[in-house]
Design a protein around this motif. Structure first.
Motif, PDB file in Angstrom:
ATOM      1  N   UNK A   1      -6.896  -4.455   6.505  1.00  0.00           N
ATOM      2  CA  UNK A   1      -6.091  -5.083   5.458  1.00  0.00           C
ATOM      3  C   UNK A   1      -4.634  -5.044   5.884  1.00  0.00           C
ATOM      4  N   UNK A   2      -4.021  -6.200   5.891  1.00  0.00           N
ATOM      5  CA  UNK A   2      -2.588  -6.283   6.178  1.00  0.00           C
ATOM      6  C   UNK A   2      -1.894  -6.699   4.890  1.00  0.00           C
ATOM      7  N   UNK A   3      -0.847  -5.978   4.505  1.00  0.00           N
ATOM      8  CA  UNK A   3      -0.154  -6.278   3.274  1.00  0.00           C
ATOM      9  C   UNK A   3       1.337  -6.065   3.458  1.00  0.00           C
ATOM     10  N   UNK A   4       2.104  -6.681   2.582  1.00  0.00           N
ATOM     11  CA  UNK A   4       3.553  -6.496   2.641  1.00  0.00           C
ATOM     12  C   UNK A   4       3.958  -5.320   1.768  1.00  0.00           C
ATOM     13  N   UNK A   5       5.019  -4.665   2.174  1.00  0.00           N
ATOM     14  CA  UNK A   5       5.570  -3.542   1.429  1.00  0.00           C
ATOM     15  C   UNK A   5       5.784  -3.937  -0.028  1.00  0.00           C
ATOM     16  N   UNK A   6       5.357  -3.072  -0.948  1.00  0.00           N
ATOM     17  CA  UNK A   6       5.525  -3.337  -2.365  1.00  0.00           C
ATOM     18  C   UNK A   6       4.326  -3.995  -3.018  1.00  0.00           C
TER      19      UNK A   6
ATOM     20  N   UNK B   1       1.277   6.516  -7.325  1.00  0.00           N
ATOM     21  CA  UNK B   1       1.021   5.174  -6.807  1.00  0.00           C
ATOM     22  C   UNK B   1      -0.451   4.983  -6.441  1.00  0.00           C
ATOM     23  N   UNK B   2      -1.210   6.073  -6.417  1.00  0.00           N
ATOM     24  CA  UNK B   2      -2.622   6.004  -6.075  1.00  0.00           C
ATOM     25  C   UNK B   2      -3.476   6.135  -7.334  1.00  0.00           C
ATOM     26  N   UNK B   3      -4.602   5.448  -7.339  1.00  0.00           N
ATOM     27  CA  UNK B   3      -5.590   5.652  -8.394  1.00  0.00           C
ATOM     28  C   UNK B   3      -6.972   5.362  -7.822  1.00  0.00           C
ATOM     29  N   UNK B   4      -7.976   5.970  -8.434  1.00  0.00           N
ATOM     30  CA  UNK B   4      -9.352   5.734  -8.016  1.00  0.00           C
ATOM     31  C   UNK B   4     -10.170   5.341  -9.234  1.00  0.00           C
ATOM     32  N   UNK B   5     -11.256   4.623  -8.942  1.00  0.00           N
ATOM     33  CA  UNK B   5     -12.083   4.134 -10.023  1.00  0.00           C
ATOM     34  C   UNK B   5     -13.508   3.934  -9.509  1.00  0.00           C
ATOM     35  N   UNK B   6     -14.461   4.151 -10.398  1.00  0.00           N
ATOM     36  CA  UNK B   6     -15.841   3.796 -10.094  1.00  0.00           C
ATOM     37  C   UNK B   6     -16.225   2.764 -11.148  1.00  0.00           C
ATOM     38  N   UNK B   7     -15.931   1.499 -10.872  1.00  0.00           N
ATOM     39  CA  UNK B   7     -16.052   0.461 -11.900  1.00  0.00           C
ATOM     40  C   UNK B   7     -17.489   0.146 -12.301  1.00  0.00           C
ATOM     41  N   UNK B   8     -18.439   0.473 -11.434  1.00  0.00           N
ATOM     42  CA  UNK B   8     -19.837   0.227 -11.766  1.00  0.00           C
ATOM     43  C   UNK B   8     -20.662   1.311 -11.088  1.00  0.00           C
TER      44      UNK B   8
ATOM     45  N   UNK C   1     -10.143   2.682  -4.191  1.00  0.00           N
ATOM     46  CA  UNK C   1      -8.834   3.324  -4.102  1.00  0.00           C
ATOM     47  C   UNK C   1      -7.786   2.228  -4.243  1.00  0.00           C
ATOM     48  N   UNK C   2      -6.914   2.377  -5.220  1.00  0.00           N
ATOM     49  CA  UNK C   2      -5.838   1.412  -5.421  1.00  0.00           C
ATOM     50  C   UNK C   2      -4.511   2.061  -5.051  1.00  0.00           C
ATOM     51  N   UNK C   3      -3.735   1.327  -4.289  1.00  0.00           N
ATOM     52  CA  UNK C   3      -2.362   1.741  -3.994  1.00  0.00           C
ATOM     53  C   UNK C   3      -1.471   0.707  -4.650  1.00  0.00           C
ATOM     54  N   UNK C   4      -0.682   1.142  -5.641  1.00  0.00           N
ATOM     55  CA  UNK C   4       0.038   0.196  -6.505  1.00  0.00           C
ATOM     56  C   UNK C   4       1.164  -0.538  -5.801  1.00  0.00           C
ATOM     57  N   UNK C   5       1.976   0.145  -5.100  1.00  0.00           N
ATOM     58  CA  UNK C   5       3.144  -0.441  -4.452  1.00  0.00           C
ATOM     59  C   UNK C   5       3.244   0.154  -3.062  1.00  0.00           C
ATOM     60  N   UNK C   6       2.685  -0.542  -2.098  1.00  0.00           N
ATOM     61  CA  UNK C   6       2.542   0.050  -0.769  1.00  0.00           C
ATOM     62  C   UNK C   6       3.877   0.251  -0.075  1.00  0.00           C
TER      63      UNK C   6
ATOM     64  N   UNK D   1       2.328   4.192   4.242  1.00  0.00           N
ATOM     65  CA  UNK D   1       0.924   4.163   3.812  1.00  0.00           C
ATOM     66  C   UNK D   1       0.014   3.571   4.886  1.00  0.00           C
ATOM     67  N   UNK D   2       0.589   3.030   5.944  1.00  0.00           N
ATOM     68  CA  UNK D   2      -0.213   2.476   7.037  1.00  0.00           C
ATOM     69  C   UNK D   2      -1.043   3.591   7.663  1.00  0.00           C
ATOM     70  N   UNK D   3      -2.358   3.421   7.666  1.00  0.00           N
ATOM     71  CA  UNK D   3      -3.274   4.458   8.132  1.00  0.00           C
ATOM     72  C   UNK D   3      -4.690   3.912   8.071  1.00  0.00           C
ATOM     73  N   UNK D   4      -5.624   4.704   8.597  1.00  0.00           N
ATOM     74  CA  UNK D   4      -7.045   4.460   8.339  1.00  0.00           C
ATOM     75  C   UNK D   4      -7.409   5.210   7.066  1.00  0.00           C
ATOM     76  N   UNK D   5      -8.109   4.555   6.175  1.00  0.00           N
ATOM     77  CA  UNK D   5      -8.561   5.181   4.939  1.00  0.00           C
ATOM     78  C   UNK D   5     -10.079   5.276   4.984  1.00  0.00           C
TER      79      UNK D   5
END
Lengths: 114, 111
Positions: free
Chosen positions: A11-16, A64-71, A77-82, A86-90
């Motif tokens: 996943x590539x994303x922009x800061x924020x 800025x982190x949250x986790x959920x088991x939606x089903x 794992x959600x990162x709200x504002x990267x 935060x660049x890493x292997x998860x």
């Protein structure tokens, strides 16, 4: 053989920006985990999750982190504002039960924040 | 402070040349000592769990042993496909229970 799966693989994303990393743990496992590994560094524990709530979290796992088991199958794992750092292997992991300590890991999501 | 240290950081062997990897640990109330194999760009693959000093586990060319302060991963007659990073992790007890990881030993086995 059952295995933990993770999407996306990269996943590539922009800061924020917000990102959601997805995991499908092994189906009869009850405990779920997120870890991260910055390139060349140790694997670091982020959070553990059991019975639909967080059981342990590290100092890295801030607001800025949250986790959920939606089903019944996904664990996210959600990162709200990267941030750049935060660049890493998860990695997502799961284990069967309380008396079992073996955790089984997914293949990881490489997150790149630009 | 709970800590896991692995040595050496890197090891290069010839095919068939046996050796050992070391994992020293200091954790409060060890609940298990784990060995994982990690290939580049992949997640850790579970190898062994050791729970008490004196315990040994074997799988193919690998044998893991445990004392009260350290664990060894012995590799007998390695093959090139054994090339990987070998990670050690210790599970602590009490508050803030988690796996505490070493940095790993990067093993290269030359044919």
């Amino acid at each position: 053989e059952p295995e933990v799966t993770q999407t996306p693989s990269h996943q590539v994303t922009q800061m924020g920006q917000e990102v959601i990393l997805r995991c499908v743990p092994i189906s009869n496992h009850l405990y779920f985990y997120w870890y991260r590994q910055i390139l060349g560094q140790k694997v670091e524990f982020l959070v553990s999750f059991y019975n639909n709530e967080i059981s342990e979290k590290s100092e890295i796992f801030d607001d800025q982190f949250s986790v959920e088991r939606p089903d019944g199958s996904n664990f996210t794992l959600k990162i709200r504002s990267t941030k750049l750092e935060d660049s890493a292997m998860y990695f997502c992991a799961s284990k069967m039960g309380r008396e079992s300590y073996e955790q089984y890991f997914g293949p990881g999501t490489r997150l790149t924040v630009t | 402070e709970d800590q896991v240290t692995q040595s050496p950081e890197a090891l290069r062997l010839q095919e068939g040349e046996s050796s050992s990897l070391n994992c020293s640990y200091t954790v409060s109330g060890l609940r298990g000592l784990f060995w994982y194999r990690q290939d580049p760009g992949k997640g850790p693959e579970f190898l062994f769990t050791l729970y008490s000093a004196g315990e040994e586990k074997e799988k193919e060319r690998l044998k893991a042993t445990l004392t009260k302060k350290e664990s060894f991963l012995h590799i007998t007659a390695p093959k090139p496909e054994d090339s990987a990073t070998y990670l050690c992790a210790a599970h602590n007890a009490g508050n803030n229970r988690k796996l505490i990881w070493g940095l790993g030993t990067s093993l290269a086995v030359n044919p």
